[in-house]
Design a protein around this motif. Sequence first.
Motif, PDB file in Angstrom:
ATOM      1  N   GLU A 119       7.567 -16.003   6.344  1.00  0.00           N
ATOM      2  CA  GLU A 119       6.805 -15.685   5.133  1.00  0.00           C
ATOM      3  C   GLU A 119       6.710 -16.906   4.216  1.00  0.00           C
ATOM      4  OE1 GLU A 119       6.975 -12.548   1.382  1.00  0.00           O
ATOM      5  OE2 GLU A 119       8.410 -12.397   3.011  1.00  0.00           O
ATOM      6  N   LYS A 120       7.839 -17.646   4.070  1.00  0.00           N
ATOM      7  CA  LYS A 120       7.823 -18.849   3.234  1.00  0.00           C
ATOM      8  C   LYS A 120       6.889 -19.901   3.820  1.00  0.00           C
ATOM      9  CE  LYS A 120      12.207 -18.762   0.738  1.00  0.00           C
ATOM     10  NZ  LYS A 120      11.581 -18.924  -0.564  1.00  0.00           N
ATOM     11  N   LEU A 121       6.870 -20.013   5.165  1.00  0.00           N
ATOM     12  CA  LEU A 121       5.986 -20.971   5.813  1.00  0.00           C
ATOM     13  C   LEU A 121       4.525 -20.612   5.564  1.00  0.00           C
ATOM     14  CD1 LEU A 121       5.586 -23.385   7.707  1.00  0.00           C
ATOM     15  CD2 LEU A 121       5.764 -21.816   9.644  1.00  0.00           C
ATOM     16  N   ASP A 122       4.200 -19.322   5.672  1.00  0.00           N
ATOM     17  CA  ASP A 122       2.829 -18.883   5.402  1.00  0.00           C
ATOM     18  C   ASP A 122       2.426 -19.182   3.964  1.00  0.00           C
ATOM     19  OD1 ASP A 122       2.603 -17.979   7.969  1.00  0.00           O
ATOM     20  OD2 ASP A 122       3.096 -15.900   7.485  1.00  0.00           O
ATOM     21  N   LYS A 123       3.357 -18.895   3.022  1.00  0.00           N
ATOM     22  CA  LYS A 123       3.068 -19.183   1.615  1.00  0.00           C
ATOM     23  C   LYS A 123       2.844 -20.675   1.402  1.00  0.00           C
ATOM     24  CE  LYS A 123       5.421 -15.337  -0.676  1.00  0.00           C
ATOM     25  NZ  LYS A 123       6.517 -14.958  -1.599  1.00  0.00           N
ATOM     26  N   PHE A 124       3.695 -21.487   2.047  1.00  0.00           N
ATOM     27  CA  PHE A 124       3.584 -22.939   1.909  1.00  0.00           C
ATOM     28  C   PHE A 124       2.228 -23.427   2.406  1.00  0.00           C
ATOM     29  CE2 PHE A 124       4.337 -27.298   3.422  1.00  0.00           C
ATOM     30  CZ  PHE A 124       4.858 -27.871   2.272  1.00  0.00           C
ATOM     31  N   GLN A 125       1.801 -22.903   3.567  1.00  0.00           N
ATOM     32  CA  GLN A 125       0.501 -23.302   4.113  1.00  0.00           C
ATOM     33  C   GLN A 125      -0.639 -22.854   3.186  1.00  0.00           C
ATOM     34  OE1 GLN A 125       0.954 -21.382   7.929  1.00  0.00           O
ATOM     35  NE2 GLN A 125       1.294 -23.331   8.970  1.00  0.00           N
ATOM     36  N   ASN A 126      -0.552 -21.620   2.668  1.00  0.00           N
ATOM     37  CA  ASN A 126      -1.603 -21.119   1.778  1.00  0.00           C
ATOM     38  C   ASN A 126      -1.696 -21.956   0.503  1.00  0.00           C
ATOM     39  OD1 ASN A 126      -2.254 -19.060   3.535  1.00  0.00           O
ATOM     40  ND2 ASN A 126      -0.859 -17.584   2.583  1.00  0.00           N
ATOM     41  N   ILE A 127      -0.522 -22.288  -0.071  1.00  0.00           N
ATOM     42  CA  ILE A 127      -0.508 -23.096  -1.304  1.00  0.00           C
ATOM     43  C   ILE A 127      -1.122 -24.467  -1.045  1.00  0.00           C
ATOM     44  CG2 ILE A 127       1.041 -24.278  -2.923  1.00  0.00           C
ATOM     45  CD1 ILE A 127       2.909 -21.834  -2.631  1.00  0.00           C
ATOM     46  N   ARG A 128      -0.744 -25.063   0.099  1.00  0.00           N
ATOM     47  CA  ARG A 128      -1.267 -26.396   0.420  1.00  0.00           C
ATOM     48  C   ARG A 128      -2.785 -26.364   0.589  1.00  0.00           C
ATOM     49  NH1 ARG A 128      -2.681 -28.853   5.081  1.00  0.00           N
ATOM     50  NH2 ARG A 128      -2.522 -31.138   5.167  1.00  0.00           N
ATOM     51  N   GLU A 129      -3.293 -25.389   1.366  1.00  0.00           N
ATOM     52  CA  GLU A 129      -4.730 -25.292   1.590  1.00  0.00           C
ATOM     53  C   GLU A 129      -5.473 -25.047   0.280  1.00  0.00           C
ATOM     54  OE1 GLU A 129      -5.154 -22.232   4.440  1.00  0.00           O
ATOM     55  OE2 GLU A 129      -4.248 -23.383   6.091  1.00  0.00           O
ATOM     56  N   LYS A 130      -4.905 -24.186  -0.562  1.00  0.00           N
ATOM     57  CA  LYS A 130      -5.556 -23.909  -1.840  1.00  0.00           C
ATOM     58  C   LYS A 130      -5.570 -25.144  -2.735  1.00  0.00           C
ATOM     59  CE  LYS A 130      -5.813 -20.483  -5.489  1.00  0.00           C
ATOM     60  NZ  LYS A 130      -5.293 -19.203  -6.010  1.00  0.00           N
ATOM     61  N   ALA A 131      -4.442 -25.889  -2.715  1.00  0.00           N
ATOM     62  CA  ALA A 131      -4.383 -27.105  -3.531  1.00  0.00           C
ATOM     63  C   ALA A 131      -5.424 -28.113  -3.081  1.00  0.00           C
ATOM     64  CB  ALA A 131      -2.980 -27.710  -3.455  1.00  0.00           C
ATOM     65  N   ILE A 132      -5.596 -28.234  -1.746  1.00  0.00           N
ATOM     66  CA  ILE A 132      -6.600 -29.172  -1.223  1.00  0.00           C
ATOM     67  C   ILE A 132      -7.999 -28.750  -1.655  1.00  0.00           C
ATOM     68  CG2 ILE A 132      -7.694 -29.973   0.905  1.00  0.00           C
ATOM     69  CD1 ILE A 132      -4.900 -29.895   2.206  1.00  0.00           C
ATOM     70  N   LEU A 133      -8.299 -27.437  -1.542  1.00  0.00           N
ATOM     71  CA  LEU A 133      -9.629 -26.952  -1.931  1.00  0.00           C
ATOM     72  C   LEU A 133      -9.879 -27.178  -3.420  1.00  0.00           C
ATOM     73  CD1 LEU A 133      -9.812 -23.605   0.078  1.00  0.00           C
ATOM     74  CD2 LEU A 133     -11.164 -25.662   0.477  1.00  0.00           C
ATOM     75  N   GLU A 134      -8.861 -26.897  -4.229  1.00  0.00           N
ATOM     76  CA  GLU A 134      -9.024 -27.096  -5.672  1.00  0.00           C
ATOM     77  C   GLU A 134      -9.227 -28.573  -5.999  1.00  0.00           C
ATOM     78  OE1 GLU A 134      -5.600 -25.341  -7.406  1.00  0.00           O
ATOM     79  OE2 GLU A 134      -6.359 -23.276  -7.261  1.00  0.00           O
ATOM     80  N   ALA A 135      -8.484 -29.420  -5.291  1.00  0.00           N
ATOM     81  CA  ALA A 135      -8.647 -30.856  -5.521  1.00  0.00           C
ATOM     82  C   ALA A 135     -10.040 -31.310  -5.122  1.00  0.00           C
ATOM     83  CB  ALA A 135      -7.586 -31.632  -4.743  1.00  0.00           C
ATOM     84  N   GLN A 136     -10.552 -30.798  -4.007  1.00  0.00           N
ATOM     85  CA  GLN A 136     -11.909 -31.162  -3.570  1.00  0.00           C
ATOM     86  C   GLN A 136     -12.962 -30.702  -4.579  1.00  0.00           C
ATOM     87  OE1 GLN A 136     -12.185 -29.430   0.334  1.00  0.00           O
ATOM     88  NE2 GLN A 136     -11.377 -31.269   1.355  1.00  0.00           N
ATOM     89  N   ARG A 137     -12.761 -29.452  -5.072  1.00  0.00           N
ATOM     90  CA  ARG A 137     -13.727 -28.962  -6.070  1.00  0.00           C
ATOM     91  C   ARG A 137     -13.697 -29.819  -7.333  1.00  0.00           C
ATOM     92  NH1 ARG A 137     -12.326 -23.638  -4.171  1.00  0.00           N
ATOM     93  NH2 ARG A 137     -10.638 -23.497  -5.686  1.00  0.00           N
ATOM     94  N   GLU A 138     -12.478 -30.189  -7.751  1.00  0.00           N
ATOM     95  CA  GLU A 138     -12.343 -31.018  -8.954  1.00  0.00           C
ATOM     96  C   GLU A 138     -12.992 -32.382  -8.744  1.00  0.00           C
ATOM     97  OE1 GLU A 138     -10.956 -32.011 -12.873  1.00  0.00           O
ATOM     98  OE2 GLU A 138     -11.392 -30.157 -11.782  1.00  0.00           O
TER      99      GLU A 138
END
Length: 785
Positions: free
Chosen positions: A553-572
């Motif tokens: 579960e922690k690994l899934d959360k870590f992957q989701n956070i990372r992917e979301k951070a990348i998408l947010e950074a790209q949008r910014e």
Amino acid sequence: MNDKALKVLEFDKIKEQLKKYTATSAAKDLINELEPYSNAYEVREHLEETREAFQLLIKKGSPPFEGMYDVREGIIKAEKGFSLLPVQLLRIANLLRCARRFKEYISHKEEEESFRVIEDISEGLVPIKKLEDDIFNAILGEDEISDRASAALYNIRRSLSDKTSSIKSKVNSLVRSYAQYLQESIYTVRGERYVLPVKVEYKGAVPGLVHDQSSSGATLFIEPMSLVDLNNEIKELKLKEKAEIERILQELSRKVYDNIDIVKNNANILWKLDFIFAKAKYAGSIDGICPKVNENGHFNIFKAKHPLIDPKVVVANDIYLREGITSLVITGPNTGGKTVTLKTVGLLHIMAMSGLMIPAGEGSEISFFKEIFADIGDEQSIEQSLSTFSSHMTNIVKIIDNADEKSLALFDELGAGTDPTEGAALAVSILENLRKRGTKLIATTHYSELKAYALKTDGVENASVEFDVGTLRPTYKLLIGVPGKSNAFEISKRLGLPDYIIDDARKGISEETLKFEDLIQSLQDKNIKAQKYQMEAENAREEAIKLKEKYNEKLDKFQNIREKAILEAQREAKRIVKEAKEEADKILKDIRELERMGYSSDVRQKLEENRKKLKEKLDNVEEAMYKREDEGQGLDKVYEGQEVYLTKFNTKAIVLTLPDNKGDVQVQAGIMKITVNIKDLRESGTNKDEKKKNKKREINLNLRQVSSSVDLRGMDSEEALYTADKYLDDAYLGGLGEVTIIHGKGSGVLRKAINDMLKKHPHVKSYRLGEYGEGGSGVTVVELK
């Protein structure tokens, strides 16, 4: 299901306990009708509805049944066109409000867990907000109609208030005028008319109408002539008020009649939901689980407890009838728990087949039986001239006449109450007959002949209840696979019987019998040890599974956070590039305007060149955002203990194993052990200045996006924990040093859940409750590492 089994196994007591958790008498009536369902499909569906309701109670709290009553009488009257009383209308409105609120309660977002059975049941609920509002606006209480119910009622009551004020003023004036003739200087009301208490000897001094006389005869209650007209007007207004209220009630009753089918349907569904949630609340009170259901006649119930025994003293047992076994013969001392074991098996099956969760361990499985027969207890009948043996035999005859391969038969002290030799032979014959026809059965006995029968017969297994000879007390633990030892010699010796008497008794028993008893004792000891080791192994296995699930579960959360951070950074980044382009175009437009007003063509040419360079640079930046950046140098081979850079997760890791034939490598990143391909690994060395620059840029980016606080109020515990965990990850990446988690005061449940999470969170350095001016105990202030 035969009524005798339900009575003997005390299912009626379970239903009485279940009734305590209902909100309406209609749901209690459903409980009165509850009995095992007739097929396995229905059993599974009703167990699932109970499980779903149990999960909803945990995640969303109690359903919105406040103010819900049994309104069957009101619905019947409305259906026939009668005018309803205010209390009946008010309860129907409450019912409609509960239906509307339950629709909101069961609704969920697409990505959230669904509750199939309960959602299907509540699909038929139809909110009638207009009728609900009309009733609530018109009726304030069970005997109180609102002034807003109609304009006519408002005007009548306003006039009535004015007239009442006038007559009170007038009657107070008369009290002062006739004070010398009055019994007391007050006025009173008789028959809704204002009167004065005049002394009987002065009745001629106060002209008016006599309405009443005191019990002593000393006082006459006279309505002065000057008040007659005012009293008449008030009486007339009250009659109008009453007529208007009746008209309002008739109109509301007609609206209920117009929607009677929807009202009836909503009521039936809500009463069924009340019944279902009562089952769920009862499951919570007995620490119940939802068992699996099979149809092969075999069952395996872990840590089974009898639900009617005090949870503080009840002993949990593993009770099973494994595949290939049709019969279980239980032996052991009196008061050792044999009868309780029988009743537990029967009652838990009846409960599960009635859609109730059972007090047992996770993973338990019951079997669906068409019939459960029970011959338990001393049923000696003086009225029917039946001895204990005769009464038991009457029950057994009925069981033999009706039992088949779809039945479970429970016998307590089979063959007891008659000559031991004949009784044992009869018991063996009964068991063998039922075994051959495929009936699943459990029998308790004292007869050694039945132990031997179980040992030598295929499909029959011995069991016993444990007895501690040292303390002369039963432990109530069930040991399946081991016949019980009588322990008569050991118990007698402990109680002080002389050794020479015991030795003489031993001489009277064959050597084979003594060896058999010793073998039983040896098997019993070994079985106890085996069960202990098995329990320890199961606990270790469950703990390992939980740890694995936690880290996955922690690994899934870590992957989701990372992917979301990348998408947010790209949008910014895209936003920054877009703004830069727009700014450049605006500047060039302004300069062209200046050129039109007098600038030379050389200036224009230079500006165009600069514009092209700027455009190419910005386009390159934008294009680079869609390409994956490979940091460090790729690796062809690795060695154990090597520090590498894991590009998937943007973190360092330690190599734990060499690559297999597919190139997969196990690495440890922080506390997580994960398997990745060698293609995803890079050398860990990175240009320090570039890393510092990238980190600073990432921190600055996140600081603009992450708030210094997060508000969890209104969320359930599961949603709040997920939101808080994600927020702390974002705040940590954003470089925030201290953040505030707003959870509200309330009952403290949410605060406790958040604090339990913070104790173990890897980003948290310390935390405390808010101080005065920070939000007090409604917030938690967190210092990040």
